[in-house]
Scaffold this motif. Structure first.
Motif, short mmCIF file in Angstrom:
data_model
loop_
_atom_site.label_atom_id
_atom_site.label_comp_id
_atom_site.label_asym_id
_atom_site.label_seq_id
_atom_site.Cartn_x
_atom_site.Cartn_y
_atom_site.Cartn_z
N ILE A 23 0.87 -1.29 0.11
CA ILE A 23 -0.10 0.04 0.14
C ILE A 23 0.92 1.14 0.05
N GLY A 24 0.81 1.84 -1.02
CA GLY A 24 1.85 3.18 -1.15
C GLY A 24 2.95 3.01 -2.19
N LEU A 25 2.96 3.53 -3.38
CA LEU A 25 3.89 3.20 -4.38
C LEU A 25 4.69 4.39 -4.79
N GLY A 26 5.32 4.97 -3.64
CA GLY A 26 6.31 6.01 -3.96
C GLY A 26 7.49 5.62 -4.22
N GLN A 27 8.44 6.28 -4.15
CA GLN A 27 9.96 5.87 -4.55
C GLN A 27 10.00 4.53 -3.72
N MET A 28 9.90 4.61 -2.28
CA MET A 28 10.33 3.26 -1.53
C MET A 28 9.34 2.15 -1.80
N GLY A 29 7.86 2.38 -1.76
CA GLY A 29 6.87 1.40 -1.90
C GLY A 29 7.05 0.65 -3.39
N SER A 30 7.26 1.36 -4.47
CA SER A 30 7.31 0.91 -5.72
C SER A 30 8.60 0.05 -5.63
N LEU A 32 9.88 -1.69 -3.10
CA LEU A 32 9.54 -2.76 -2.20
C LEU A 32 8.66 -3.94 -3.15
N ALA A 33 7.90 -3.36 -3.85
CA ALA A 33 6.89 -4.09 -4.73
C ALA A 33 7.91 -4.90 -5.66
N ARG A 34 8.66 -4.03 -6.51
CA ARG A 34 9.61 -4.71 -7.48
C ARG A 34 10.46 -5.74 -7.05
N LEU A 35 10.75 -5.68 -5.87
CA LEU A 35 11.82 -6.55 -5.14
C LEU A 35 11.00 -7.78 -4.81
N LEU A 36 9.66 -7.68 -4.36
CA LEU A 36 9.04 -8.79 -3.91
C LEU A 36 8.65 -9.47 -5.09
N LEU A 37 8.30 -8.94 -6.38
CA LEU A 37 7.91 -9.56 -7.45
C LEU A 37 9.00 -10.46 -7.94
N LYS A 52 1.01 5.54 -11.21
CA LYS A 52 2.32 4.88 -10.53
C LYS A 52 2.26 3.35 -10.70
N THR A 53 1.09 2.73 -10.99
CA THR A 53 1.04 1.40 -10.93
C THR A 53 1.18 0.51 -12.41
N ALA A 54 1.19 1.30 -13.47
CA ALA A 54 1.28 0.59 -14.64
C ALA A 54 2.84 -0.06 -14.92
N ALA A 55 3.89 0.31 -14.48
CA ALA A 55 5.10 -0.46 -14.79
C ALA A 55 5.04 -1.59 -13.64
N LEU A 56 4.52 -1.55 -12.59
CA LEU A 56 4.28 -2.89 -11.70
C LEU A 56 3.49 -3.78 -12.20
N ALA A 57 2.40 -3.17 -12.80
CA ALA A 57 1.48 -4.18 -13.52
C ALA A 57 2.06 -4.91 -14.65
N GLU A 58 2.90 -4.31 -15.36
CA GLU A 58 3.49 -4.80 -16.39
C GLU A 58 4.54 -5.98 -16.09
N ALA A 59 5.03 -5.47 -14.67
CA ALA A 59 6.21 -6.85 -14.13
C ALA A 59 5.34 -7.89 -13.51
N GLY A 60 4.05 -7.63 -13.47
CA GLY A 60 3.36 -8.85 -12.82
C GLY A 60 2.62 -8.60 -11.56
N ALA A 61 2.57 -7.38 -11.23
CA ALA A 61 1.70 -7.07 -9.92
C ALA A 61 0.21 -6.91 -10.22
N HIS A 62 -0.65 -7.22 -9.10
CA HIS A 62 -2.08 -7.23 -9.35
C HIS A 62 -2.46 -5.92 -9.02
N LEU A 63 -3.35 -5.25 -9.64
CA LEU A 63 -3.84 -3.85 -9.27
C LEU A 63 -4.99 -3.91 -8.34
N ALA A 64 -5.17 -3.25 -7.16
CA ALA A 64 -6.17 -3.54 -6.37
C ALA A 64 -6.99 -1.99 -6.55
N ALA A 65 -8.20 -2.00 -6.53
CA ALA A 65 -9.10 -0.95 -6.47
C ALA A 65 -8.99 0.10 -5.38
#
Ligand code: NAP
Length: 306
Positions: A23-30, A32-37, A52-65
């Motif tokens: 939850i939160g995809l600023g510099q640090m949150g994104s 964290l998400a990338r490393l966990l993916l 801010k979610t597009a690049a992570l979605a492309e890398a396999g993250a699931h987007l939550a509403a």
């Protein structure tokens, strides 16, 4: 024994953590998400601004509403937003506490010690485990063997998050069950970082004014930093032991050194406020009779009793 008010809710079981909400995809949150993916976790992400979610979605993250949606889909939640007010705003959104019930939340948003204690209490009241985290590096340094992450909160929750934490940094330091511990240690390490940085900048100004190569200055500081770290570790042990007999560096030597720095800055026409403050601190220590003790004895002027 763990005090009752810090105990993990009994229904929170250890399990193999596979799905994580970020939850939160600023510099640090994104980051964290990338490393966990990259580590193979199923990652559910939410950010206030959808851009801010597009690049992570492309890398396999699931987007939550919504944050509640992200939390309900995952076994474990990580929050990393601007500040305490932002984090509490998210937690108070409809369904978020409910979605986290029986799970654990790792809070990486920087909180004060008081804010961490209160958030932990609120989380416990909502039937979830709360881990306070404090990241000690910038996003680029995340996920490395020497990346330091401070952690405090229920041991069982910290243990169950082992694999998650290992993907984020190789030096995770658990500081005990007290929720505020990570935030307090974060302030202590930041005090060192900013004090050292201010001293570094003073040195850079002096070296530059005197026409020395600043790249040399930076390289010399880097080369001496590991052994300086060893020295500081020794001084911490001296303070903890209460035995300030000289073993490494007498305080009186540093009084002279800081006076020399102050004099040189002053003569070079530079702002000498910082070396003056440091010299005054050490001079007060001498005036109180600690001149013949180890350098660490200056801590007694700040307030620690021997
Ligand atoms: N970056 C670092 O070097 C570093 C190192 C250690 C610790 N930290 C800590 O990590 C946390 C995040 O830092 P960062 O560098 O990732 O900051 P950042 O890049 O400025 O990102 C801030 C995040 O907070 C969100 N946010 C702000 N206000 C919000 C609100 N009212 N409701 C919902 N979301 C809100 C932003 O959402 P929007 O995208 O919608 O604006 C964004 O996702 C901070 O507490 C910081 O102290 C950062």
């Amino acid at each position: 024994m763990v005090p009752q008010d810090m105990a993990t809710p009994t229904h929170i079981k250890e399990f193999e953590m596979k799905s994580i909400a970020i939850i939160g995809l600023g510099q640090m949150g994104s980051t964290l998400a990338r490393l966990l993916l990259e580590a193979g976790f199923e990652v559910h992400v939410w950010n206030r601004s959808p851009g801010k979610t597009a690049a992570l979605a492309e890398a396999g993250a699931h987007l939550a509403a919504t944050p509640a949606d992200a939390a309900s889909r995952a076994q474990f939640a990580v929050m990393c937003v601007h500040d305490h007010a932002a984090a509490m705003e998210i937690l108070s959104q409809q369904g978020v506490w409910h979605a986290l019930k029986g799970k654990a939340l790792l809070q990486f948003t920087t909180f004060s010690p008081q804010e961490a204690a209160a958030a932990s209490e609120a989380a416990r009241a909502h039937g979830m485990a709360y881990l306070s985290g404090a990241i000690q590096v910038a996003p680029e340094q995340m996920g490395k063997p020497d990346t330091t992450i401070l952690l405090s909160g229920p041991r069982t929750a910290a243990d169950s998050a082992n694999a998650v934490l290992a993907a984020l940094g190789g030096n995770v330091v658990w500081l005990g069950e007290r929720a505020a511990a990570a935030a307090i240690m974060d302030l202590a390490t930041l005090s060192f970082v900013y004090g050292a940085t201010a001293g570094f900048l003073q040195g850079a100004a002096l070296a530059q004014r005197e026409g020395l190569d600043l790249e040399h200055y930076g390289a010399i500081v880097q080369a001496m930093s590991p052994s300086f770290g060893e020295f500081l570790r020794h001084e911490a042990k001296v303070i903890a032991s209460g035995d300030f007999a000289v073993t490494q560096s007498p305080l009186s030597i540093s009084v002279n050194a800081t006076r020399r720095i102050h004099g040189a800055m002053h003569e070079a026409g530079l702002d000498a406020t910082l070396p003056a403050v440091i010299a005054q601190l050490l001079e007060r220590a001498v005036a109180q009779g600690y001149g013949g003790e180890e350098l660490a004895a200056a801590v007694k002027v700040i307030g620690v009793k021997s």
